[in-house]
Enzyme design. Structure first.
Site, short mmCIF file in Angstrom:
data_model
loop_
_atom_site.label_atom_id
_atom_site.label_comp_id
_atom_site.label_asym_id
_atom_site.label_seq_id
_atom_site.Cartn_x
_atom_site.Cartn_y
_atom_site.Cartn_z
N HIS A 306 27.14 8.86 19.12
CA HIS A 306 26.96 8.86 17.67
C HIS A 306 27.49 10.16 17.08
O HIS A 306 27.35 11.21 17.71
CB HIS A 306 25.47 8.69 17.30
CG HIS A 306 25.28 8.33 15.88
ND1 HIS A 306 25.19 9.27 14.89
CD2 HIS A 306 25.24 7.11 15.27
CE1 HIS A 306 25.08 8.65 13.73
NE2 HIS A 306 25.10 7.34 13.92
N ASP A 363 23.11 0.07 18.07
CA ASP A 363 23.80 -1.19 18.37
C ASP A 363 23.66 -1.63 19.82
O ASP A 363 24.06 -2.74 20.17
CB ASP A 363 25.29 -1.06 18.02
CG ASP A 363 25.49 -0.86 16.53
OD1 ASP A 363 24.80 -1.54 15.76
OD2 ASP A 363 26.32 -0.02 16.14
N1 CMC Z 1 32.34 6.02 25.28
C1 CMC Z 1 33.13 6.93 25.88
N2 CMC Z 1 33.39 8.15 25.37
C2 CMC Z 1 32.86 8.45 24.19
C3 CMC Z 1 32.03 7.55 23.50
C4 CMC Z 1 31.76 6.29 24.09
N3 CMC Z 1 30.99 5.40 23.48
N4 CMC Z 1 31.62 8.12 22.35
C5 CMC Z 1 32.18 9.32 22.29
N5 CMC Z 1 32.92 9.54 23.42
C6 CMC Z 1 33.63 10.75 23.77
C7 CMC Z 1 34.99 10.82 23.10
O1 CMC Z 1 35.98 10.20 23.89
C8 CMC Z 1 35.19 12.31 22.98
O2 CMC Z 1 35.53 12.80 24.24
P1 CMC Z 1 36.48 14.12 24.44
O3 CMC Z 1 35.80 15.21 23.65
O4 CMC Z 1 36.46 14.36 25.91
O5 CMC Z 1 37.80 13.76 23.88
C9 CMC Z 1 33.78 12.80 22.67
O6 CMC Z 1 32.90 11.85 23.26
C10 CMC Z 1 33.48 12.93 21.19
O7 CMC Z 1 33.75 11.67 20.57
P2 CMC Z 1 34.30 11.52 19.08
O8 CMC Z 1 34.70 10.13 18.80
O9 CMC Z 1 35.31 12.58 18.81
O10 CMC Z 1 33.08 11.97 18.28
P3 CMC Z 1 31.92 11.28 17.64
O11 CMC Z 1 30.70 11.88 18.20
O12 CMC Z 1 32.12 11.44 16.18
O13 CMC Z 1 31.96 9.70 17.95
C11 CMC Z 1 31.40 7.43 17.70
C12 CMC Z 1 31.03 8.86 17.37
C13 CMC Z 1 30.28 6.53 17.22
C14 CMC Z 1 32.70 7.06 16.96
C15 CMC Z 1 31.61 7.29 19.22
O14 CMC Z 1 30.47 7.74 19.91
C16 CMC Z 1 31.98 5.88 19.65
O15 CMC Z 1 33.13 5.48 19.55
N6 CMC Z 1 30.97 5.08 20.14
C17 CMC Z 1 31.22 3.70 20.49
C18 CMC Z 1 31.17 2.83 19.25
C19 CMC Z 1 29.75 2.67 18.76
O16 CMC Z 1 28.83 2.36 19.52
N7 CMC Z 1 29.58 2.83 17.44
C20 CMC Z 1 28.28 2.64 16.79
C21 CMC Z 1 27.72 3.92 16.23
S1 CMC Z 1 26.00 3.70 15.70
C22 CMC Z 1 26.11 2.58 14.38
C23 CMC Z 1 26.57 3.24 13.15
O17 CMC Z 1 25.75 3.92 12.52
O18 CMC Z 1 27.75 3.07 12.81
#
Ligand code: CMC
Length: 430
Positions: A306, A363
């Protein structure tokens, strides 16, 4: 706490005011930064940018806290209903019994949709995603229900709020019935909001739907948990589109479009599809975990991670409990729950997930709850959208009343080519 921050660029020092929050991050006020320094800030995804002041929801991503208007979601999930929580978010206070009654009557009065809107469904190609249909339908509400200038602003706003909350739910159930070629079931005044939705979805002239109080409670809690989440992607879309002074329906339609993405609300569908794919492939988690960890692969472990929570999503904790409760109560054995457990336990011990602070989000378990209710997979994100309506509405209302309101117009750091001359087509590629 200091009341200004100092920024040094070259040999000049600039003083920037600080805006203090009640809880959580305070802000450095950079509104005059570009005018005074010629610089802008660079913050892709706006993760370090406060785009507004808000008193609706509070999140603490480190400790996993979420409160609506100060009240912890754990208390609301246990004791409130979706409609009472919607009232709280939209009006700022929990309703008195009289206020709740008036609100419920208003919702009931606006629960039907214009019969003309039914024809819309006929013209979407088969297989259209319900989120695309819903976004178009909600945008069209403005044409079916234009603003009436003689009404007081408050009356007009109350009507818009009631229409949005009530008609979106009716449209969602209608879209399901029509997509299956079934008879549309209309809302019934004697039923509560959540019971009415389940009845509109599953009642049939030949097989009356039995409304189970535990299902109604679970649905209320599901929607309460989704009701607001401060400046998330879809809410930011609602505020951004609303900042051009568009009407509420258009702003919500933009929110629905943003919510559909698999990194946001669309993740609830992506999670179930991922769990089903694991099941079909014999339950072997390894390839999925390996793909999620591979930076070159766009695949992610859906339902994990998240932008704000770097710990267990507090909504996911409650969702997991509802999931167990509902499966137990109705004696449902869902193999996807076992796979989800195994995935959670495996990820918990995996250094990649530990180092990246990746925990289950809302989710991860919500789709299993929806499956138990009989909701089809392509409607999962629509269920999220209905739940998020009070948040979108309250954030839109807060933004239009904000004395600091501005048309959204971010800046950029230009990295394209410098000035160059137009080349006539005959002289190109020579
Ligand atoms: N699986 C694998 N790696 C992940 C995941 C994941 N689900 N989530 C984040 N990472 C890794 C990402 O690859 C990155 O790695 P690195 O720094 O080595 O390049 C690091 O963690 C940071 O990720 P980011 O996308 O730059 O940052 P974030 O924390 O803003 O990401 C997110 C948030 C929700 C987009 C992401 O966690 C994600 O894609 N999750 C899967 C989709 C998901 O379940 N979304 C629902 C969110 S909750 C409902 C809502 O409120 O929308």
């Amino acid at each position: 706490m200091a009341d200004t921050a100092k920024l040094i660029i070259g040999d000049k020092t600039y003083e920037l005011p600080i805006i203090e929050s009640v809880e959580g991050s305070s802000a450095v006020d950079i509104r005059k930064l570009r005018i005074e320094t010629g610089y802008v800030t660079y913050d892709p995804g706006s993760g370090n940018t406060g785009s507004c002041k808000s008193s609706i929801a509070f999140m603490d991503g480190k400790d996993g806290v979420l409160r609506y208007r100060g009240i912890p979601i754990e208390q609301l999930a246990k004791k409130s209903t979706f409609i009472e929580t919607a009232y709280l978010l939209i009006n700022g206070e929990l309703p008195t019994p009289e206020e709740l009654k008036t609100f419920s009557v208003l919702l009931n009065d606006h629960s039907l949709v214009h019969e003309g809107m039914r024809h819309f469904f006929d013209n979407f190609p088969p297989g259209s995603h319900p989120m695309h249909i819903l976004s178009s339908m909600v945008n069209s509400l403005r044409s079916f229900y234009p603003e009436i200038p003689e009404r007081s602003e408050e009356e007009e706003i109350n009507k818009k709020v009631a229409r949005s909350l009530s008609k979106v739910r009716t449209l969602a159930a209608m879209s399901y019935k029509i997509s299956r070629g079934f008879k549309v079931i209309y809302p019934k005044p004697e039923l509560t909001y959540a019971a009415n939705f389940l009845n509109m979805m599953f009642d049939s002239p030949v097989k009356p739907y039995v409304i189970e109080p535990e299902m109604v409670k679970a649905l209320n809690t599901f929607w309460i948990l989704h009701a607001d989440h401060e400046q998330n992607c879809s809410t930011a879309a609602v505020r951004l589109v609303g900042s051009a002074r568009t009407n509420l329906y258009t702003a919500i339609s933009a929110g629905i479009s943003a919510l559909g993405g698999p990194l946001h609300g669309g993740a609830n569908q992506a999670v179930i599809e991922m769990l089903m794919s694991i099941e079909e492939n014999g339950g072997n988690l390894k390839p999925y975990l390996e793909r999620a960890k591979d930076r070159k692969d766009p695949f992610r472990l859906y339902g994990f991670g998240h932008s704000v929570y770097k710990t267990y999503d507090p909504r996911a904790k409650i969702m997991k409990k509802i999931c167990h409760g509902i499966l137990e109560k109705f004696n449902i054995s869902d193999p996807l729950l076992d796979i989800a457990h195994e995935l959670e336990e495996t990820a918990k011990k995996d250094p990649y997930f530990i180092d990246h602070n990746l925990y289950p989000n809302i989710d991860f378990y919500s789709g299993i709850v929806l499956r138990a209710m009989g909701i089809p997979i392509n409607m999962f994100t629509v269920m999220f959208a209905i739940g998020r309506l009070p948040g979108w509405i309250s954030q839109w209302l807060e933004s239009i009343e904000d004395p600091d309101w501005k048309l959204h117009r971010p800046r950029q750091v230009y990295i394209g080519s410098g000035k160059r001359d137009y080349i006539p087509i005959r002289k190109r590629n020579i």
